[in-house]
Structures are given as structure tokens and as C-alpha cells.
Enzyme design. Structure first.
Site, PDB file in Angstrom:
ATOM      1  N   ARG A   1       1.004  -1.051   7.343  1.00 40.58           N
ATOM      2  CA  ARG A   1       1.808  -1.157   8.562  1.00 40.58           C
ATOM      3  C   ARG A   1       2.416  -2.544   8.750  1.00 40.58           C
ATOM      4  O   ARG A   1       3.554  -2.654   9.229  1.00 40.58           O
ATOM      5  CB  ARG A   1       0.982  -0.731   9.774  1.00 40.58           C
ATOM      6  CG  ARG A   1       0.745   0.780   9.787  1.00 40.58           C
ATOM      7  CD  ARG A   1      -0.344   1.175  10.739  1.00 40.58           C
ATOM      8  NE  ARG A   1      -1.641   0.694  10.285  1.00 40.58           N
ATOM      9  CZ  ARG A   1      -2.780   0.873  10.946  1.00 40.58           C
ATOM     10  NH1 ARG A   1      -2.771   1.524  12.098  1.00 40.58           N
ATOM     11  NH2 ARG A   1      -3.925   0.423  10.464  1.00 40.58           N
TER      12      ARG A   1
ATOM     13  N   SER B   1       0.861  -1.188   0.000  1.00 43.17           N
ATOM     14  CA  SER B   1       0.000   0.000   0.000  1.00 43.17           C
ATOM     15  C   SER B   1       0.895   1.234   0.000  1.00 43.17           C
ATOM     16  O   SER B   1       1.958   1.230   0.630  1.00 43.17           O
ATOM     17  CB  SER B   1      -0.858  -0.038   1.280  1.00 43.17           C
ATOM     18  OG  SER B   1      -1.964   0.809   1.163  1.00 43.17           O
TER      19      SER B   1
ATOM     20  N   TYR C   1      -7.609  14.299   0.785  1.00 45.73           N
ATOM     21  CA  TYR C   1      -6.784  15.129  -0.093  1.00 45.73           C
ATOM     22  C   TYR C   1      -7.649  15.666  -1.240  1.00 45.73           C
ATOM     23  O   TYR C   1      -8.868  15.460  -1.265  1.00 45.73           O
ATOM     24  CB  TYR C   1      -5.545  14.341  -0.554  1.00 45.73           C
ATOM     25  CG  TYR C   1      -4.706  13.937   0.649  1.00 45.73           C
ATOM     26  CD1 TYR C   1      -4.157  14.915   1.492  1.00 45.73           C
ATOM     27  CD2 TYR C   1      -4.513  12.607   0.997  1.00 45.73           C
ATOM     28  CE1 TYR C   1      -3.437  14.570   2.631  1.00 45.73           C
ATOM     29  CE2 TYR C   1      -3.784  12.250   2.143  1.00 45.73           C
ATOM     30  CZ  TYR C   1      -3.252  13.240   2.946  1.00 45.73           C
ATOM     31  OH  TYR C   1      -2.547  12.903   4.080  1.00 45.73           O
TER      32      TYR C   1
HETATM   33  C1  LIG Z   1       3.593   5.489   7.214  1.00 47.02           C
HETATM   34  C2  LIG Z   1       2.319   5.514   6.424  1.00 47.02           C
HETATM   35  C3  LIG Z   1       2.234   6.306   5.285  1.00 47.02           C
HETATM   36  C4  LIG Z   1       1.061   6.308   4.496  1.00 47.02           C
HETATM   37  N1  LIG Z   1       1.039   7.006   3.325  1.00 47.02           N
HETATM   38  C5  LIG Z   1      -0.005   6.839   2.468  1.00 47.02           C
HETATM   39  C6  LIG Z   1       0.046   7.329   1.147  1.00 47.02           C
HETATM   40  O1  LIG Z   1       1.062   7.864   0.688  1.00 47.02           O
HETATM   41  N2  LIG Z   1      -1.053   7.167   0.368  1.00 47.02           N
HETATM   42  C7  LIG Z   1      -2.167   6.505   0.812  1.00 47.02           C
HETATM   43  O2  LIG Z   1      -3.144   6.388   0.075  1.00 47.02           O
HETATM   44  N3  LIG Z   1      -2.220   5.982   2.041  1.00 47.02           N
HETATM   45  C8  LIG Z   1      -1.160   6.112   2.871  1.00 47.02           C
HETATM   46  N4  LIG Z   1      -1.170   5.500   4.097  1.00 47.02           N
HETATM   47  C9  LIG Z   1      -2.318   4.635   4.430  1.00 47.02           C
HETATM   48  C10 LIG Z   1      -2.000   3.192   4.076  1.00 47.02           C
HETATM   49  O3  LIG Z   1      -1.709   3.030   2.689  1.00 47.02           O
HETATM   50  C11 LIG Z   1      -3.158   2.258   4.475  1.00 47.02           C
HETATM   51  O4  LIG Z   1      -4.277   2.602   3.711  1.00 47.02           O
HETATM   52  C12 LIG Z   1      -3.510   2.348   5.954  1.00 47.02           C
HETATM   53  O5  LIG Z   1      -2.325   2.416   6.749  1.00 47.02           O
HETATM   54  C13 LIG Z   1      -4.330   1.156   6.408  1.00 47.02           C
HETATM   55  O6  LIG Z   1      -3.657  -0.055   6.127  1.00 47.02           O
HETATM   56  P1  LIG Z   1      -2.831  -0.885   7.255  1.00 47.02           P
HETATM   57  O7  LIG Z   1      -3.814  -1.201   8.347  1.00 47.02           O
HETATM   58  O8  LIG Z   1      -2.343  -2.101   6.526  1.00 47.02           O
HETATM   59  O9  LIG Z   1      -1.718  -0.019   7.768  1.00 47.02           O
HETATM   60  C14 LIG Z   1      -0.046   5.527   4.899  1.00 47.02           C
HETATM   61  C15 LIG Z   1       0.047   4.757   6.074  1.00 47.02           C
HETATM   62  C16 LIG Z   1       1.208   4.729   6.822  1.00 47.02           C
HETATM   63  C17 LIG Z   1       1.280   3.837   8.043  1.00 47.02           C
END
Ligand SMILES: Cc1cc2nc3c(=O)[nH]c(=O)nc-3n(C[C@H](O)[C@H](O)[C@H](O)COP(=O)(O)O)c2cc1C
Length: 361
Positions: free
Chosen positions: A326, A24, A184
Site C-alpha cells: 500500500r 509486493s 488461495y
Molecule cells: C491492491 C492490493 C492487491 C494485492 N494483491 C496481492 C497479490 O496479488 N498477491 C499477494 O500475495 N498479495 C497481494 N496483496 C497483499 C500485499 O502484497 C501485501 O502483502 C499486503 O498489502 C500487506 O502489505 P502492506 O501493508 O505494505 O500493504 C495485495 C494488496 C493490495 C493492497
């Protein structure tokens, strides 16, 4: 025993993803002037070595003002292309696909990195810039009031997305994702909580969706027909009076007609303290519903942390791929681990890098 569905290759247009575990997009807030550097190379490269089916680069700004923070990646000039290509070439050398999320931060731009006071708005001394949005409505009490974009300025942003897509192609990307989520710019236009316009870009659902669709159509026109286009949406604002899953289903149908191949179904980000029922796979139902009601392929994201859980999502047809954030920070080798843990022979499931094979018998 049959190969897990998580490790079934997936071909979209002419691009084949070797498995359904996707990185992601994750901002690293570590770039200067938009350029990827050694941090990005090691961070992205590790996840390619770790066997992900797609390594998607973080939200990459189409204009300097479209950055969340001064440390965001950006692709607003041709000079950026070669540093992106360096990453793409290494990812390809690991046998995986490379992509990038293209975005504009809108009214949530001009912030510090999250590790500086939780990512507060930049001060003038720190180089704050004027943020923009559909309307002069601030994200929160602590956020600056954005400048409401004119129709001409909207046109310039559409052109910036088109130019960025051309550069992503020049860098060798296999896919691009338009960032329409997390509060955004594109999401701000979609949601009545941020969009109070009374012209053709505001009011009715159709009008609020206009910018997302115009950008999609313009990008699709220059993005090669043999490469897939993803769109990330916040399927719900999780807030009274905001964008809903029903709105998402309608937009998904329009995006499908506009040439989007996959809807990446995330949520939230448009109000400061949303009421989100966070838990394992808490957004997967959004992906399942969009897929069921529109026939568009979907990606599930949000607290997917376990190989069996990931396999279940793909196997049960709730989504075509899973995007992990994450968990892939905690373990860049999640895909290799999943290939070893799920049924079948690890080497039938995934191409383990030859340098690491002695660890996987
Ligand atoms: C460090 C970090 C940076 C992120 N940057 C973005 C990003 O650039 N674009 C985006 O759409 N989501 C971003 N997210 C959200 C993640 O892509 C994801 O949708 C969200 O963390 C939920 O997934 P997870 O539970 O697997 O972490 C970010 C999340 C984290 C933890």
C-alpha cells in the site's frame, strides 16, 4: 557514512537486485483474458522509475479457473508472453529486476473485483465458474462450495504451474514467486481448516505440504538454475486450529531443500475474520524467525511504510528484503524518497533516473 543496508545490492544466483525495496505483488483486477494492458504498463513502470529493487507483477493465474476475478492477470497460454515481456523490458530499462507471482485462487476464485460489493462471489449471470479446493469446504457462508480436486486434477495444476514458469522465463522474468499464501489454493492444502482430505495430500503436516513441495520441485526443475525462486507463505492463519508459525518453519526447511531462495512471509487470508494484531511491521517477526531457525533468506511484508523502519528491518537482519504494497500505491517513488532521506548521498544510494535528477541534488 556507510551506505544504508536497504540500498546494498543483493545477488541471488545470477540475479542482482539493486536494492532491497521490493514491490509486493498487487492484483489490479484490470486485465482482460489475463493480458496485461496499458494500466499495468503505467502502474508497474511507475514503480520501476521510482527505484524499487524488484518490480513483482501481481498474482498471475496459471489457469483461467485459477483467477480470483475475471480481471486477474493470467499466463496460461503462449499468447500471453509478449505482453508480459513488454513490461519486463521497460522495468529492465530502468535498471531494476522484474518478476511475477504465479498462483491459483482455489476456493477463493470466481469473485468480482473488490470495488464491486467488496469482491463478492460472481453470479451465474456474471460468468461464475466452479471453484476448486482440497476439500468441499467453503471459505465462508457467502462463498461457493469448491469441488474437491482428484489426484489427477492436482497433477494438471502442477503441470499448469510448470508451463507458467516456462512462459515467465520466455517473458524474461528474473524471478518468480509461487503464491502459497492468503487462503488461495496452495495455502488451502496447507491448512487443516480447509484441507480435510484423507489421501496423501491431507492429514499429517507432511501430506498437507505435499502439493506446495511438488509444485516447488516441478517449477524449480524448469526454472533456470541461475535465477531465484521465491515462495510466499501465510506464516499463520491467525485462527484456532489453523496453520501456525511452527508449521511455517518446518515447511521453510523443506522448501529450502527444494531450491527456494527466499521465503516471503505474509499472513492470514484463510478464514473470513481472523484475529490479526495489525500494526507497523506486524509480520516482520515471522520473517525473522524463519531466517533465524532455518537459515533461509526471507522477505518481510506488512505495514512497512517508513524508510527508517525499512532500513531497520534489513540492517538488524530480521529479513533480507522488504516488500511494500500500500505504501507503494501511495508513493511509487518511495525508494527514491528513502534514498534521499536515509544517511549518505542519494546518488550513492540509488541510480536516480536522469530525467528526474534535478529534483535530487
Ligand atoms: C491492491 C492490493 C492487491 C494485492 N494483491 C496481492 C497479490 O496479488 N498477491 C499477494 O500475495 N498479495 C497481494 N496483496 C497483499 C500485499 O502484497 C501485501 O502483502 C499486503 O498489502 C500487506 O502489505 P502492506 O501493508 O505494505 O500493504 C495485495 C494488496 C493490495 C493492497
Amino acid at each position: 557514512m556507510a551506505k544504508p543496508d536497504l540500498f546494498q545490492p543483493w545477488t541471488l544466483r545470477d540475479v542482482t537486485f539493486p536494492n532491497r525495496i521490493f514491490v509486493s505483488p498487487m492484483c489490479q483486477y484490470s486485465a482482460e483474458d489475463g493480458y496485461p494492458n496499458d494500466w499495468h504498463f503505467v502502474h508497474l513502470g511507475s514503480r520501476a522509475v521510482g527505484g524499487a529493487g524488484l518490480v513483482m507483477l501481481e498474482a498471475t493465474a496459471v489457469t483461467p479457473e485459477g483467477r480470483i476475478s475475471p480481471g486477474d492477470l493470467g499466463i496460461w497460454s503462449d499468447d500471453h508472453i509478449s505482453e508480459f515481456k513488454r513490461n519486463v523490458d521497460f522495468i529492465h530499462a530502468q535498471g531494476t529486476a522484474a518478476g511475477v507471482q504465479l498462483g491459483h485462487a482455489g476456493r477463493k476464485a470466481s469473485c468480482a473485483a473488490p470495488w464491486v460489493d467488496g469482491g463478492r462471489a460472481l453470479t451465474a449471470d456474471e460468468g461464475a465458474w466452479q471453484t476448486v479446493g482440497p476439500s468441499a469446504v467453503a471459505f465462508s457462508e457467502d462463498s461457493p462450495t469448491p469441488h474437491a480436486l482428484s489426484v489427477d486434477e492436482i497433477g494438471e495444476i502442477i503441470e499448469a504451474f510448470v508451463a507458467a514458469a516456462r512462459r515467465a522465463e520466455a517473458a524474461g522474468m528474473d524471478m518468480i514467486e509461487i503464491h502459497g499464501a492468503h487462503g488461495y489454493l496452495l495455502h488451502e492444502f496447507l491448512s487443516p481448516l480447509a484441507n480435510r482430505r484423507d489421501d496423501e495430500y491431507g492429514g499429517s503436516l507432511e501430506n498437507r505440504c505435499r502439493l506446495a513441495l511438488e509444485i516447488t520441485q516441478a517449477v524449480r526443475a524448469v526454472w533456470p538454475a541461475n535465477k531465484p525462486l521465491f515462495f510466499r507463505i501465510s506464516a499463520s492463519d491467525f485462527a484456532e486450529g489453523g496453520w501456525t508459525i511452527e508449521d511455517t518453519v518446518q515447511l521453510a526447511a523443506w522448501l529450502k531443500d527444494a531450491g527456494v531462495d527466499v521465503l516471503d512471509c505474509s499472513g492470514g487470508g484463510n478464514v473470513p475474520n481472523p484475529d490479526i494484531p495489525v500494526g507497523p511491521g506486524y509480520q516482520t517477526e515471522f520473517a525473522a524467525r524463519v531466517k533465524r531457525e532455518t537459515g533461509l533468506a526471507t522477505g518481510a511484508v506488512g505495514m512497512i511504510t517508513d524508510p527508517v523502519q525499512a532500513e531497520h528491518i534489513v540492517h538488524s537482519g530480521q529479513a533480507d528484503c522488504v516488500l511494500l504494497a500500500r505504501e507503494l500505491l501511495r508513493d511509487p517513488y518511495f525508494a527514491l524518497r528513502a534514498a534521499a532521506e536515509l544517511h549518505g548521498d542519494v546518488h550513492d544510494n540509488i541510480d536516480v533516473p536522469k530525467q528526474y535528477r534535478r529534483a535530487f541534488r
